[in-house]
Design a protein around this motif. Structure first.
Motif, PDB file in Angstrom:
ATOM      1  N   LEU A 119     174.415 -78.061  56.513  1.00 15.51           N
ATOM      2  CA  LEU A 119     174.367 -79.473  56.877  1.00 15.51           C
ATOM      3  C   LEU A 119     172.931 -79.918  57.112  1.00 15.51           C
ATOM      4  CD1 LEU A 119     177.317 -79.594  59.419  1.00 15.51           C
ATOM      5  CD2 LEU A 119     177.354 -80.303  57.032  1.00 15.51           C
TER       6      LEU A 119
ATOM      7  N   GLN B 156     176.109 -82.715  53.381  1.00 15.62           N
ATOM      8  CA  GLN B 156     176.664 -81.371  53.335  1.00 15.62           C
ATOM      9  C   GLN B 156     176.379 -80.766  51.976  1.00 15.62           C
ATOM     10  OE1 GLN B 156     180.926 -80.938  52.967  1.00 15.62           O
ATOM     11  NE2 GLN B 156     180.945 -79.327  54.496  1.00 15.62           N
TER      12      GLN B 156
ATOM     13  N   TYR C 102     178.197 -86.563  54.148  1.00 16.73           N
ATOM     14  CA  TYR C 102     179.337 -85.938  54.828  1.00 16.73           C
ATOM     15  C   TYR C 102     179.842 -86.873  55.922  1.00 16.73           C
ATOM     16  CZ  TYR C 102     181.599 -82.192  57.590  1.00 16.73           C
ATOM     17  OH  TYR C 102     182.472 -81.408  58.291  1.00 16.73           O
TER      18      TYR C 102
END
Lengths: 445, 173
Positions: free
Chosen positions: A40, A54, A72
């Motif tokens: 991440l 992500q 994400y």
């Protein structure tokens, strides 16, 4: 031809953010941070938003393509506030994001503006309950008389939904502007630092924090130094450092006393008298301090250089790298246009062999400590073809400009790279220009 | 003397930055104010020392002597009389410091030439130092006074309101 910066050849991978030249102030990126696995990547901006990218699973059919980072989660972390007592607006700009090590399915991060730190939980939801007895699918309650049989609700798959929720708000502990947040290796506590104080918090407790460093003088007129950054040691939960506007780093051991005003170690390099100028104090102010992953070294960034310190040697750094020495003769102009106050950050690669920091004209530099090589690269839309190898850049300080070199006076000082991050394991870097995030990766796997 | 000219320009730029930072969103930044005050101090020290070497008779500014018993660093930060045009427009937190400094400024006035005793608009014929910029219109919030390009070290400075002694900037918090 040996590749600069070691054997690494940096290629463009992705760029995030608006293409247009007209930058909205809220979109200015103010912090970039990979999580502990590198899966991440979080960015914070001046508008108080956090965007998390992500890394997708590697594309097996195209082996040279490492994974891509896609959005994400996006959420509004901080809003502008007003301090009525002081008649001051509190900016929503995210100063720092720090990830907590992952303990369960959810991810946690700390984000802070000038005054308030928040703990955010980012969790995934990919199932939903279905088949309630008393409710219709759309949520309306059924008429109880119409129910003739009972069934057990089941969880059925749904499209992945990523939710961010604020779990803790740590407020009202800082009179001055927060510049740093650092999670302790005990995973239970963290520190926050402002210009004059460092506070220790427990992640579960929001109504109390311990003040562990206080450098506020009784008479503010005697103030000569402020805290500019602070960080916990990566392995020793009792140790932290804080840097100052005078170019001094103090290492403190929390076991020695409750208030760590007396340092355990003091790192300072004597000033070179030949470099003295009106601006010596400003350029010696440390803008960032980062421990190496090993915990043996720490790196500091001041206006013109990056220094590596061995924690066992206090009187001088073990390595010094000049980031943009050609600016030394331009300090007066940089003072007038405010660039001399820019706070550049720096970062280590996963195995502490290379360090990276930003500069102007969207240039950034990497210094390979083991190979004693360095390179200057550029993050620009012109060099944004997929997998395009970045060509090393060079600035000509004066005199005859060679082909492909750029002269100091042509540098664009509005294009600055203040925030960079390096993936904790792989050779993937995230470089933030004013409002774009560039992701580069090493061509050689 | 070139250093003197440089010092005066830097002082003027610093003062305008200090003033501009008061209307900045998020409030006064302590770190920035501290750095500005350090630059101003260096510039002012250089300016004074070069002026003293220009005037071997040693015309000492009167304000640097009194109140020695109170607070040394504060006294060292006092600006010379010709820079001490007072400002009406101080940050709220500085008001109690102002009371203290008012009497010093009164003392200054006793030493000023007649042309400077009036706080009203100065005419062109006044004996104001040449490096101090002329008064200009107040900016709207968010407006930029100037953007000095790199490479041109001109003193494109805006309005200033001086007499903020360097150390008074910090207690404004």
């Amino acid at each position: 031809m040996a590749a600069p910066g070691g054997d690494m050849q940096w290629c463009f991978s992705q760029v995030k953010g608006a293409i247009d030249d007209d930058v909205a102030e809220a979109d200015i990126i103010s912090t970039v941070e990979f999580n502990h696995t590198g899966e991440l990547l979080a960015t914070g901006d001046k508008g108080g938003r956090v965007v998390i990218f992500q890394q997708e699973i590697e594309n097996k059919s195209l082996p040279q393509f490492r994974s891509e980072y896609n959005v994400y989660s996006t959420f509004q972390s901080h809003e502008p506030e007003f301090d009525y007592l002081k008649s001051l607006e509190i900016e929503e700009k995210i100063n720092k994001i720090r990830w907590l090590p992952q303990k369960n399915a959810a991810q946690f991060l700390l984000s802070t503006n000038d005054k308030t730190i928040k703990l955010w939980k980012i969790s995934e939801r990919d199932k939903r309950p279905d088949g309630y007895n008393l409710k219709e699918d759309d949520g309306r309650y059924k008429d109880p008389n119409s129910i003739t049989s009972l069934r057990v609700p089941v969880l059925i798959p749904m499209d992945l939904m990523v939710e961010a929720s604020p779990r803790r708000v740590f407020a009202n502990a800082h009179t001055y502007h927060i510049n740093s947040v650092s999670v302790n290796s005990d995973h239970e506590t963290y520190l926050s630092a402002d210009d004059l104080r460092v506070n220790l918090w427990h992640l579960e407790i929001t109504d109390r924090s311990f003040n562990i460093v206080d450098i506020k003088p009784t008479n503010m007129e005697e103030l000569t130094e402020v805290i500019t950054a602070a960080e916990f040691h990566p392995h020793q939960c009792n140790t932290f450092v804080y840097s100052s506007s005078k170019g001094i780093i103090r290492l403190c051991d929390m076991r020695e006393s409750a208030l760590c005003d007396r340092h355990t170690k003091l790192f300072e390099e004597p000033e070179d008298p030949s470099n003295r100028s009106f601006f010596s104090e400003i350029i010696s102010s440390i803008s960032d301090v980062k421990f190496s992953h090993s915990g043996r070294y720490m790196m500091t960034r001041d206006y013109l250089s990056v220094k590596i310190w061995d924690l066992n040697m206090e009187n001088r750094p073990v390595e010094t790298y000049q980031v943009h020495e050609y600016l030394r003769s331009k300090l007066c102009s940089l003072y007038e246009n405010d660039c001399i106050f820019d706070k550049f950050e720096c970062c280590w690669n996963g195995n502490d062999s290379v360090v990276m920091t930003g500069s102007y004209n969207n240039f950034f530099r990497m210094f390979d400590r083991s190979q004693r090589r360095d390179v200057m690269l550029e993050a620009s839309r012109e060099n944004s073809k997929p997998m395009q190898v970045l060509k090393p850049r060079k600035v000509c300080a004066g005199g005859k400009r060679k082909k492909d070199e750029i002269s100091v006076d042509s540098l664009d000082f509005n294009k600055k790279i203040l925030h960079t991050a390096w993936h904790p394991q792989d050779n993937i870097i995230a470089v933030a220009t004013t409002n774009n995030l560039y992701i580069f990766q090493d061509k050689v796997n | 003397m070139e250093v003197n000219v440089e010092a005066r320009r830097i002082l003027a730029v610093s003062i305008s930055k200090l003033y501009a930072s008061r209307s900045q969103r998020g409030g006064l930044r302590l770190h920035r104010s501290l750095l500005l005050s350090m630059v101003m101090r260096s510039a002012r020290d250089i300016y004074h020392s070069s002026r003293e070497s220009e005037q071997p008779n040693g015309e000492q500014p009167a304000t640097e002597e009194p109140m020695d018993t109170n607070c040394d660093p504060k006294e060292k930060a006092r600006l010379a009389p010709d820079l001490a045009d007072t400002s009406a427009d101080m940050a709220p937190g500085v008001s109690d410091k102002l009371d203290e400094s008012d009497c010093d400024i009164t003392e200054d006035k006793e030493n000023l030439s007649p042309a400077k005793q009036s706080r009203k608009r100065r005419g062109k014929a006044s004996a104001a130092p040449d490096f101090l910029p002329s008064k200009r219109a107040r900016l709207e919030p968010g407006e930029e006074r100037y953007a000095a390009p790199v490479g041109s070290c001109r003193a494109g400075v805006g309005d200033y309101r001086s007499a903020l002694t360097l150390n008074q900037v910090i207690p404004a918090f």
